[in-house]
Design a protein around this motif. Structure first.
Motif, short mmCIF file in Angstrom:
data_model
loop_
_atom_site.label_atom_id
_atom_site.label_comp_id
_atom_site.label_asym_id
_atom_site.label_seq_id
_atom_site.Cartn_x
_atom_site.Cartn_y
_atom_site.Cartn_z
N LEU A 28 0.45 -0.89 -0.30
CA LEU A 28 -0.38 0.24 -0.08
C LEU A 28 0.75 1.68 0.64
CD1 LEU A 28 -2.42 -1.30 2.58
CD2 LEU A 28 -2.77 -1.60 0.19
N GLY A 29 1.64 1.51 -0.92
CA GLY A 29 2.29 2.38 -0.94
C GLY A 29 1.91 3.83 -2.02
N TYR A 30 3.08 4.06 -3.03
CA TYR A 30 3.20 5.78 -3.84
C TYR A 30 1.31 4.81 -4.55
CZ TYR A 30 3.68 9.25 -6.78
OH TYR A 30 3.15 10.50 -7.44
N GLY A 32 0.32 1.36 -4.56
CA GLY A 32 -0.57 0.69 -4.00
C GLY A 32 -1.85 0.76 -3.69
N ASP A 50 -0.22 -5.09 3.58
CA ASP A 50 1.08 -4.68 3.97
C ASP A 50 1.80 -5.14 4.89
OD1 ASP A 50 2.19 -1.71 2.73
OD2 ASP A 50 3.77 -2.43 4.06
N VAL A 51 2.95 -5.39 4.33
CA VAL A 51 3.92 -6.28 5.70
C VAL A 51 4.03 -5.05 6.58
CG1 VAL A 51 5.48 -8.17 4.46
CG2 VAL A 51 5.76 -5.43 4.61
N SER A 52 4.07 -3.30 6.71
CA SER A 52 4.39 -2.54 7.68
C SER A 52 3.41 -2.22 8.46
CB SER A 52 5.30 -1.31 6.56
OG SER A 52 5.27 -0.84 7.49
N CYS A 101 1.58 -4.89 -6.22
CA CYS A 101 2.22 -3.69 -5.87
C CYS A 101 3.39 -2.80 -4.77
CB CYS A 101 1.19 -2.69 -5.80
SG CYS A 101 -0.26 -2.51 -6.06
N VAL A 102 4.13 -3.83 -5.06
CA VAL A 102 5.60 -3.94 -3.80
C VAL A 102 6.52 -3.16 -4.59
CG1 VAL A 102 4.96 -5.94 -2.58
CG2 VAL A 102 7.07 -6.74 -4.30
N PRO A 103 8.24 -2.13 -3.79
CA PRO A 103 8.89 -2.26 -4.73
C PRO A 103 9.59 -3.30 -5.42
CG PRO A 103 8.76 -1.77 -2.43
CD PRO A 103 7.84 -2.55 -2.41
N THR A 104 10.19 -2.25 -6.55
CA THR A 104 11.00 -3.24 -7.26
C THR A 104 12.36 -2.06 -6.88
OG1 THR A 104 9.91 -2.91 -8.65
CG2 THR A 104 9.98 -4.56 -8.23
N ALA A 119 9.05 -11.95 -2.48
CA ALA A 119 8.18 -12.79 -1.13
C ALA A 119 6.82 -12.07 -1.21
CB ALA A 119 8.64 -11.46 0.53
N THR A 137 2.01 -5.33 -10.61
CA THR A 137 1.86 -4.27 -10.90
C THR A 137 3.12 -3.87 -11.34
OG1 THR A 137 0.69 -3.31 -9.50
CG2 THR A 137 -0.32 -4.48 -10.90
N SER A 138 4.02 -4.18 -10.22
CA SER A 138 5.66 -3.93 -9.57
C SER A 138 5.73 -3.63 -11.53
CB SER A 138 6.30 -4.44 -9.08
OG SER A 138 5.49 -4.32 -7.71
N THR A 139 7.38 -2.80 -11.56
CA THR A 139 7.84 -2.85 -12.59
C THR A 139 9.36 -3.82 -12.37
OG1 THR A 139 7.78 -0.54 -12.30
CG2 THR A 139 9.62 -0.95 -13.94
N1 LIG Z 1 6.15 4.92 -7.02
C1 LIG Z 1 6.08 5.52 -8.55
O1 LIG Z 1 5.75 6.60 -9.80
C2 LIG Z 1 6.14 4.61 -9.95
C3 LIG Z 1 5.70 4.44 -10.86
C4 LIG Z 1 4.88 3.79 -11.77
C5 LIG Z 1 5.55 2.14 -10.95
N2 LIG Z 1 5.94 1.98 -9.64
C6 LIG Z 1 6.09 0.61 -9.61
O2 LIG Z 1 5.38 0.17 -8.12
C7 LIG Z 1 5.82 -0.72 -7.74
C8 LIG Z 1 5.58 0.27 -6.19
O3 LIG Z 1 5.82 0.98 -5.97
P1 LIG Z 1 5.80 2.01 -4.60
O4 LIG Z 1 6.00 4.13 -5.06
O5 LIG Z 1 4.46 2.34 -4.73
O6 LIG Z 1 5.98 1.63 -3.29
P2 LIG Z 1 6.00 1.87 -1.99
O7 LIG Z 1 7.81 2.22 -2.02
O8 LIG Z 1 5.73 3.42 -2.31
O9 LIG Z 1 5.56 0.91 -1.36
C9 LIG Z 1 5.70 -0.31 -1.68
C10 LIG Z 1 4.74 -0.74 0.12
O10 LIG Z 1 4.92 -2.41 -0.17
C11 LIG Z 1 4.90 -2.59 0.63
N3 LIG Z 1 5.84 -4.20 0.79
C12 LIG Z 1 6.76 -4.22 0.82
N4 LIG Z 1 7.35 -5.97 0.82
C13 LIG Z 1 5.74 -5.92 1.05
C14 LIG Z 1 5.63 -7.77 1.16
N5 LIG Z 1 6.38 -8.92 0.88
N6 LIG Z 1 4.27 -7.91 1.62
C15 LIG Z 1 3.07 -6.95 1.61
N7 LIG Z 1 3.78 -5.15 1.15
C16 LIG Z 1 4.84 -5.57 0.89
C17 LIG Z 1 5.86 -1.55 1.76
O11 LIG Z 1 5.41 -1.69 2.76
C18 LIG Z 1 5.10 -0.25 1.47
O12 LIG Z 1 4.19 0.19 1.66
C19 LIG Z 1 7.33 -0.34 -8.29
O13 LIG Z 1 7.74 -1.91 -8.75
C20 LIG Z 1 7.70 1.02 -8.59
O14 LIG Z 1 9.07 0.39 -9.35
C21 LIG Z 1 6.19 2.62 -9.32
#
Ligand SMILES: NC(=O)c1ccc[n+]([C@@H]2O[C@H](COP(=O)([O-])OP(=O)(O)OC[C@H]3O[C@@H](n4cnc5c(N)ncnc54)[C@H](O)[C@@H]3O)[C@@H](O)[C@H]2O)c1
Length: 203
Positions: A28-30, A32, A50-52, A101-104, A119, A137-139
């Motif tokens: 549930l980040g930027y 999700g 979310d794990v956090s 939608c987790v970070p990559t 994970a 949906t992650s990159t």
């Molecule tokens: N931020 C952007 O503008 C953007 C744009 C396009 C694509 N993306 C891609 O979207 C994806 C997510 O990016 P973001 O910016 O939302 O990341 P983020 O860091 O804002 O949030 C990710 C969330 O995932 C949670 N998380 C981590 N591991 C987990 C797990 N195993 N299970 C459940 N939750 C978990 C974290 O606690 C965090 O709250 C990435 O692949 C990124 O490259 C991001």
């Protein structure tokens, strides 16, 4: 489109019940959190996983970085029964679709670190149920859907393409100024760039 065999059909959920099942957003980040809020605004029941615990707490208290329109959606839906905020992966078994939608992040050589994604996919696969769509949906790079979802699902004895479905639909969120027009009330049509079987892309 592949048709499920009689045995597989028996394991699929009732279509009408299935259509009412929640959509789960894992991470549930930027990306999700606004995705979860758009799905709620469109009338879906949503499980946000979310794990956090710190992130979940920040969301519950509204202390998160969102567009003003998404802040309004969050305050509208926070105490709503259709929105479950949780760190309990068992909740995924209730979902018709699981969006990951987790970070990559990339390292200094621009190589993506798939630790969080591996994970999250392992959790989704462990809790996958017949009829479910698992969507990245992650990159990430080509082959991730196959390696982190399809192969382990098959290893669990779930037939991908007729019993469970996978797709890759990378996020296109752009950072935009707060003066930008509000996001649409319904989620934009997603671009599905890959799926295993036509049915996986359609589900
Ligand atoms: N931020 C952007 O503008 C953007 C744009 C396009 C694509 N993306 C891609 O979207 C994806 C997510 O990016 P973001 O910016 O939302 O990341 P983020 O860091 O804002 O949030 C990710 C969330 O995932 C949670 N998380 C981590 N591991 C987990 C797990 N195993 N299970 C459940 N939750 C978990 C974290 O606690 C965090 O709250 C990435 O692949 C990124 O490259 C991001």
């Amino acid at each position: 489109m592949q048709r499920p065999s009689a045995g597989e059909e028996a394991r699929l959920p009732d279509p009408e019940e299935h259509a009412k099942a929640p959509v789960a957003v894992v991470g549930l980040g930027y990306v999700g959190l606004p995705t979860a809020l758009a799905l709620l605004a469109a009338g879906n029941e949503v499980i946000g996983l979310d794990v956090s615990d710190a992130r979940l707490e920040a969301i519950r208290s509204g202390d998160v970085d969102l567009l003003p329109s998404d802040h309004q959606r969050l305050s509208r839906h926070l105490d709503h029964a259709r929105f479950t905020l949780t760190s309990d992966p068992d909740q995924l078994g209730r979902a018709r679709t699981v969006m990951i939608c987790v970070p990559t992040p990339v390292d200094r050589h621009l190589v993506p670190d798939l630790t969080a994604m591996a994970a999250a996919c392992a959790t989704a696969v462990a809790h996958a149920v017949p009829g479910q769509l698992l969507m990245l949906t992650s990159t990430t790079y080509v082959g991730t859907t196959r390696d982190l979802l399809m192969k382990p699902l098959t290893g669990r004895g779930l037939e991908v393409g007729s019993e469970v479905f996978v797709a890759f639909s990378p996020e296109r969120t752009r950072a935009c100024p707060t003066s930008a027009p509000p996001p649409p009330s319904r989620p934009r049509a997603r671009t599905v760039t890959g799926g295993w079987s036509g049915r996986g892309a359609m589900v």
